[in-house]
Design a protein around this motif. Structure first.
Motif, short mmCIF file in Angstrom:
data_model
loop_
_atom_site.label_atom_id
_atom_site.label_comp_id
_atom_site.label_asym_id
_atom_site.label_seq_id
_atom_site.Cartn_x
_atom_site.Cartn_y
_atom_site.Cartn_z
N LEU A 186 4.55 -44.92 52.32
CA LEU A 186 4.66 -45.22 53.97
C LEU A 186 6.32 -45.19 54.04
CD1 LEU A 186 1.98 -48.03 54.65
CD2 LEU A 186 2.15 -45.62 55.11
N PRO A 187 6.62 -44.80 55.23
CA PRO A 187 8.11 -44.94 55.69
C PRO A 187 8.20 -46.57 55.71
CG PRO A 187 6.82 -43.34 56.96
CD PRO A 187 5.74 -44.05 56.14
N LEU B 118 2.80 -54.40 47.82
CA LEU B 118 3.71 -53.52 47.15
C LEU B 118 2.88 -52.99 45.64
CD1 LEU B 118 7.40 -54.71 46.87
CD2 LEU B 118 6.62 -52.67 47.98
N ALA B 119 2.76 -52.03 45.58
CA ALA B 119 1.93 -51.23 44.40
C ALA B 119 3.01 -51.06 43.03
CB ALA B 119 1.47 -49.95 44.65
N GLU B 120 4.11 -51.27 43.35
CA GLU B 120 5.03 -51.24 42.11
C GLU B 120 6.39 -52.03 42.65
OE1 GLU B 120 5.85 -47.10 42.10
OE2 GLU B 120 7.44 -46.94 43.81
N ASP B 121 6.92 -52.48 41.34
CA ASP B 121 8.39 -53.04 41.73
C ASP B 121 9.36 -52.16 42.38
OD1 ASP B 121 7.26 -54.94 40.17
OD2 ASP B 121 8.68 -54.60 38.16
N ILE B 122 10.22 -52.96 43.20
CA ILE B 122 11.37 -52.52 43.82
C ILE B 122 12.56 -52.69 43.05
CG2 ILE B 122 12.81 -52.40 45.75
CD1 ILE B 122 10.06 -52.66 47.37
N LYS C 136 6.09 -56.00 42.32
CA LYS C 136 4.33 -55.47 42.56
C LYS C 136 3.66 -56.58 42.79
CE LYS C 136 0.75 -53.21 40.24
NZ LYS C 136 0.17 -52.43 39.07
N GLY C 137 2.89 -56.64 44.04
CA GLY C 137 1.93 -57.74 44.35
C GLY C 137 2.60 -58.66 45.39
N ALA C 138 3.94 -57.99 45.96
CA ALA C 138 4.55 -58.96 46.96
C ALA C 138 3.86 -58.46 48.16
CB ALA C 138 5.98 -58.88 46.79
N THR D 4 5.61 -47.43 48.04
CA THR D 4 4.28 -47.31 47.63
C THR D 4 3.71 -48.51 47.50
OG1 THR D 4 4.95 -45.51 45.93
CG2 THR D 4 3.11 -46.40 45.42
N VAL D 5 2.60 -48.42 48.49
CA VAL D 5 1.77 -49.96 48.82
C VAL D 5 0.51 -49.66 48.48
CG1 VAL D 5 3.55 -50.63 50.35
CG2 VAL D 5 1.56 -49.28 51.18
#
Length: 411
Positions: A32-33, A42-46, A155-157, A176-177
């Motif tokens: 997503l933008p 979130l599906a991954e760490d930023i 991830k998970g936030a 990526t969410v």
């Protein structure tokens, strides 16, 4: 069974364990933008791709100086300017200073920034009234906020309005969410009428859907409103079959007690299986949980306060796990002194509606008044739940109780 346990009623803790244990988080992801990602998980760490700030910059409007120049003279000549987005370029002669603004890049060789309030200006001649600045004073160093490679969100936030601008400072445009869970909901009962219609004898307006929908959305889900379903077994079954094909979770309001026209239990046994049907909670005893062929099921009581309370206490953690929201936490219990009495009989954990205030560092709480499960004004007035333990009886003014402040989903 303890002496204060109500026969046949499951404790809340056991119910939550039975609900959460089989839940598997959604796995489908979306790109997503950033502006569209608010409320998603979130599906991954930023990880930060850059330092923030990316260069040493000024924390003040003032003047960039070299300490060795100021040791020789407290008056220096201004030879240039450094603005945000337009840094000073060129050579920096000795015994001179550079005008600098907040956020502007620090000129090479600068030891400190002296705020403009500590100077006297005559043309290009700048006199510094503070003659003993410390090294790096008013300088924000590179990476002072975030270092390149730092994990800024796990991830998970679930992304909040506070997270979005922070991510923007990193220059990240897409995330990526996990997709949001879909939750279908409807009210049951011949007595229910939609808003804007005239009530006949024995009829009431359907208010529960107006409480359930914002909670579903505040929990981070897509809400699918299927309206009011009459007390007709065939219609109700068809609605369940349609709902479970559209959604991950199906939520009903009403139809889970023991009335002759309550068909939900029979339909659940036909389309899936029932996990449990009665809880040691007040209000909200006739809460049901089960599994359909293609979706989870939560049956809320028909009384308005009971419906919202069980959504908040029981459905919220289920949705959090289903969403992959691993950082979700249950509301914290805080001790408070009662300013009013709270009527209660042992046997069920009682969530009474209260109004808390903070006085001299101590939480104090009083009742909102009528605690009937049908009196929704008590919820509208409240800002916390007064959680009275299962084996506890009535509470007098001056006693200590546990309260749970409403989390943002109820605001």
């Amino acid at each position: 069974m303890g002496c204060c346990d109500a026969p046949g009623l499951m404790p809340i803790e056991e119910a939550l364990d039975k609900m959460l244990t089989p839940i598997t988080p959604v796995s489908e992801t979306l790109q997503l933008p950033l502006p569209e990602a608010l409320g998603f998980v979130l599906a991954e760490d930023i990880l930060s791709p850059i330092n923030v700030p990316p260069f040493d910059n000024s924390a003040m409007d003032g003047y960039a100086i070299r300490l060795r120049d100021l040791e020789k003279s407290t008056t220096l000549t201004m030879v240039g300017k450094s603005f945000a987005g337009a840094p000073f370029e060129g050579e920096w002669p000795e015994m001179t200073t550079i005008r600098i603004m907040t956020g502007a890049k620090i000129p090479e060789g600068c030891d400190a920034v002296i705020m403009q309030e500590n100077t006297s200006v005559e043309g290009n001649s700048i006199t510094f009234n503070q003659c003993s600045p410390k090294a790096n004073m008013n300088i924000r160093p590179t990476g002072d906020d975030i270092r390149q490679g730092d994990v800024v969100l796990r991830k998970g936030a679930r992304l909040t309005a506070r997270d979005i601008p922070m991510i923007a400072t990193l220059g990240i445009s897409h995330l990526t969410v996990y997709r949001k869970p879909k939750v279908a909901f409807f009210s049951t009962g011949d007595e229910l009428r939609p808003l804007g219609t005239t009530l006949s004898d024995g009829q009431i307006y359907d208010s529960n859907r107006y409480g359930i929908k914002p909670l579903i959305e505040n929990f981070g889900c897509e809400a699918i409103d299927l309206g009011i379903i009459p007390d007709c077994q065939e219609t109700l079954k068809a609605t369940f079959e349609d709902a479970q094909l559209q959604a991950d979770v199906v939520i009903t309001s009403g139809g889970v007690s023991v009335g002759e026209a309550d068909y939900t239990k029979d339909i659940l046994e036909e389309l899936g299986q029932i996990g449990f049907w009665k809880l040691a909670i007040k209000p909200g005893k006739p809460f049901a949980f089960g599994e359909l062929d293609h979706a989870w099921f939560c049956g809320l009581p028909g009384n308005p306060v009971s419906a919202v309370l069980t959504m908040y206490v029981l459905v919220q953690p289920l949705i959090a796990k289903l969403s992959g929201h691993s950082e979700w936490k249950a509301p914290e219990s805080i001790p408070a002194i009662t300013r009013s009495a709270f009527k209660k009989a042992p046997g069920r954990t009682d969530y009474q509606r209260g109004i808390y205030t903070l006085e001299d560092g101590q939480f104090v709480v009083e009742t909102t008044g009528n605690q009937s499960s049908g009196a929704f004004r008590s919820m509208s007035l409240a800002n916390c739940f007064v959680v009275l333990e299962r084996d506890r009886g009535s509470v007098e003014a001056g006693e200590t109780v546990q309260i749970q402040l409403f989390n943002p989903t109820l605001f």
